[in-house]
Enzyme design. Structure first.
Site, mmCIF file in Angstrom:
data_model
loop_
_atom_site.group_PDB
_atom_site.id
_atom_site.type_symbol
_atom_site.label_atom_id
_atom_site.label_comp_id
_atom_site.label_asym_id
_atom_site.label_seq_id
_atom_site.Cartn_x
_atom_site.Cartn_y
_atom_site.Cartn_z
ATOM 1 N N CYS A 1 0.838 -1.202 0.000
ATOM 2 C CA CYS A 1 0.000 0.000 0.000
ATOM 3 C C CYS A 1 0.871 1.249 0.000
ATOM 4 O O CYS A 1 0.356 2.363 0.034
ATOM 5 C CB CYS A 1 -0.961 -0.006 1.190
ATOM 6 S SG CYS A 1 -0.124 0.006 2.791
ATOM 7 N N GLU B 1 -2.839 0.250 -4.234
ATOM 8 C CA GLU B 1 -2.094 -0.970 -3.935
ATOM 9 C C GLU B 1 -1.153 -1.181 -5.112
ATOM 10 O O GLU B 1 -1.574 -1.137 -6.274
ATOM 11 C CB GLU B 1 -3.014 -2.181 -3.787
ATOM 12 C CG GLU B 1 -3.805 -2.211 -2.509
ATOM 13 C CD GLU B 1 -2.989 -2.544 -1.279
ATOM 14 O OE1 GLU B 1 -1.917 -3.175 -1.389
ATOM 15 O OE2 GLU B 1 -3.429 -2.173 -0.187
#
Length: 168
Positions: free
Chosen positions: A118, A154
């Site tokens: 992330c 992501e």
């Protein structure tokens, strides 16, 4: 599903038979990808999360997945899979992987690493370490917008040992 399916495809597309899910949490990748592998090992520092992963495996009838509560920096000594037939999925916290973990990863020498993050900055940092200190190359990379209307994504990188064949 698109996210986990992509990770599953990347992790298993070259015939890997075993999966190590480092930083596995409650088993998202280990359990979502289990049908692609002969045996799965998930490792999580939190005993509570490892318990949830075991419970999720039982609830989903997945019997070939095992979960350990251990520091991801000390997992490969417990892995008895043949390294060349093993894919490792890494989904570390925002701070990325420790050098201790990466050193163990080099020593284990899996056939492939699928790194999910992330935090694209720590992914880039760790990929550079994997390349320069471990001799790995990035085969594929991309992002998925899992957080619409925010600056967060992501990011995913697929790494393999050795020199990039396209640059050789």
């Amino acid at each position: 599903p698109l996210f986990t399916d992509y990770v599953a495809q990347q992790a298993s597309m070259d015939g890997e038979e075993f999966l190590v899910d480092a930083y596995c949490g409650s088993g998202l990748f280990a359990l979502s990808l289990a049908n692609k592998f002969r045996k799965v090992l998930g490792v999580e520092v939190s005993e509570t999360s490892a318990d949830w992963a075991r419970s999720n495996a039982r609830s989903n009838g997945i019997e070939h997945a095992e979960f350990l509560a251990a520091d991801a920096g000390a997992i490969f000594a417990q892995v008895d899979f043949p390294a060349e037939k093993t894919a490792v999925v890494i989904d570390p916290p925002r701070k990325g992987c420790s050098m201790e973990f990466l050193t163990q990863l080099f020593a284990f020498g899996p056939g492939k690493v699928v790194y999910v993050s992330c935090n694209p900055a720590t992914l880039a940092r760790d990929c550079a370490i994997l390349k320069h200190e471990g001799g790995w190359h990035v085969r594929a990379a991309g992002v998925m917008n899992m957080f619409p209307h925010t600056a967060h994504v992501e990011s995913i990188a697929v790494l393999e040992p050795g020199e990039d064949p396209d640059l050789a």
